[in-house]
Structure formats: structure tokens, C-alpha cells
Design a protein around this motif. Structure first.
Motif, PDB file in Angstrom:
ATOM      1  N   ILE A  94       0.843  -1.200   0.000  1.00  0.00           N
ATOM      2  CA  ILE A  94       0.000   0.000   0.000  1.00  0.00           C
ATOM      3  C   ILE A  94       0.875   1.245   0.000  1.00  0.00           C
ATOM      4  N   ILE A  95       1.889   1.253   0.841  1.00  0.00           N
ATOM      5  CA  ILE A  95       2.804   2.396   0.901  1.00  0.00           C
ATOM      6  C   ILE A  95       3.577   2.538  -0.411  1.00  0.00           C
ATOM      7  N   ARG A 127      -0.043   0.084  10.612  1.00  0.00           N
ATOM      8  CA  ARG A 127       1.292   0.156   9.995  1.00  0.00           C
ATOM      9  C   ARG A 127       1.348   1.210   8.899  1.00  0.00           C
ATOM     10  N   VAL A 128       0.294   1.299   8.112  1.00  0.00           N
ATOM     11  CA  VAL A 128       0.269   2.313   7.050  1.00  0.00           C
ATOM     12  C   VAL A 128       0.302   3.710   7.667  1.00  0.00           C
ATOM     13  N   VAL A 129      -0.516   3.936   8.687  1.00  0.00           N
ATOM     14  CA  VAL A 129      -0.519   5.244   9.363  1.00  0.00           C
ATOM     15  C   VAL A 129       0.875   5.580   9.879  1.00  0.00           C
ATOM     16  N   ALA A 132       3.655   5.487   6.370  1.00  0.00           N
ATOM     17  CA  ALA A 132       3.445   6.188   5.097  1.00  0.00           C
ATOM     18  C   ALA A 132       4.049   7.589   5.134  1.00  0.00           C
ATOM     19  N   SER A 133       4.508   8.037   3.985  1.00  0.00           N
ATOM     20  CA  SER A 133       5.077   9.381   3.883  1.00  0.00           C
ATOM     21  C   SER A 133       4.018  10.424   3.523  1.00  0.00           C
TER      22      SER A 133
END
Length: 150
Positions: A94-95, A127-129, A132-133
Motif C-alpha cells: 500500500i505504501i 502500519r500504514v498510518v 506512510a510518507s
């Protein structure tokens, strides 16, 4: 403000609700949407590349259906949308998809098909939160809004 939104899906109702919120944002800002589905086996850590051909083909077909469904839904809201199926660890892919498509925002559900309905924030979303950039909008499912006991 937003030019490209990335919306991950696992085919769940929660992911669909989050996607609809993303479509609303995209329509408001004239942004394009990129839908992504990641194929992995979270229980065993085995990726799709280690499955036999029939299972791999079935998983691809299902993932493409999830993506196509949301692309069509976005287009029905007059939002330009494309999609893809990726393979690997969900949060990493996702990232990576957000980076690959220069997404300004990731819109995703708190949790999806994990079967762990009691979790406030699913491990993939968490994990995405954290990693992620870009900004991440984590949408609470409609059926889990806090209730009022008045």
C-alpha cells in the motif's frame, strides 16, 4: 489540495465504505483515484507466489474483481479511477503504491477481512498510518460509530 488518492481494498464492506468516502473527497477536489488490492496470506506468512497455480489464479481473479468493482463505483461518481492487484505484505505494498503513483492521501478502513472485529485499528491500517510518507484518512465503518446512551 489533492490530486491523487490511493484507496486499498480487501473486498470487505468496511473497505467499500472507506472507498466511498474517498470518492467524495476525490469529487470535491477533482482528484484521481488509484485502487489497490494486495494478495497475501497473513496467517501463514506465505505469499501468493508459493501457492499452486490454481489458487494463485483464483486469488488474482478475486482481487481483480474487487478492484474493478471499485473502479466502476468511482466512475459512477464521476471520479477518474484506475486499479491494480499487487503481491506482498499489505502495508508495504500500500505504501509502495502510494509512492509509485504520487498519491497525496491514502483512504482506508480501520480494518477489513481479518475477523478481528474488536480491534479499533487493524494491523495493516496501523502500519500504514505509522510508516506512510503521506497523510492517511482511516475511516471508521458506519456500523461501528460510537453510540449515544442519552
Amino acid at each position: 489540495m489533492y490530486e491523487t488518492l490511493l484507496i486499498p481494498t480487501d473486498g470487505s464492506d468496511h473497505a467499500r465504505q472507506a472507498a466511498e468516502r474517498g470518492f467524495d473527497l476525490a469529487a470535491t477536489y477533482g482528484a484521481a483515484v488509484r485502487i489497490v488490492h494486495v494478495i497475501e496470506d497473513p496467517d501463514s506468512g506465505v505469499t501468493v507466489h508459493e501457492y499452486d497455480d490454481q489458487v494463485r489464479d483464483d486469488m488474482e481473479r478475486i482481487g481483480e474483481r474487487y478492484v474493478d468493482d471499485l473502479v466502476s463505483a468511482a466512475e459512477g461518481c464521476d471520479v477518474a479511477a484506475t486499479g491494480e492487484v499487487r503481491h506482498g505484505a499489505a502495508h508495504e505494498e500500500i505504501i509502495a503504491a502510494a509512492d509509485d503513483h504520487a498519491a497525496d492521501l491514502i483512504v482506508m478502513a480501520t480494518h477489513g477481512r481479518t475477523g478481528l472485529e474488536g480491534l479499533v485499528l487493524g494491523s495493516v491500517a496501523e502500519r500504514v498510518v505509522r510508516l506512510a510518507s503521506v497523510s492517511v484518512l482511516v475511516a471508521r465503518p458506519d456500523d461501528e460509530s460510537p453510540s449515544s446512551d442519552e
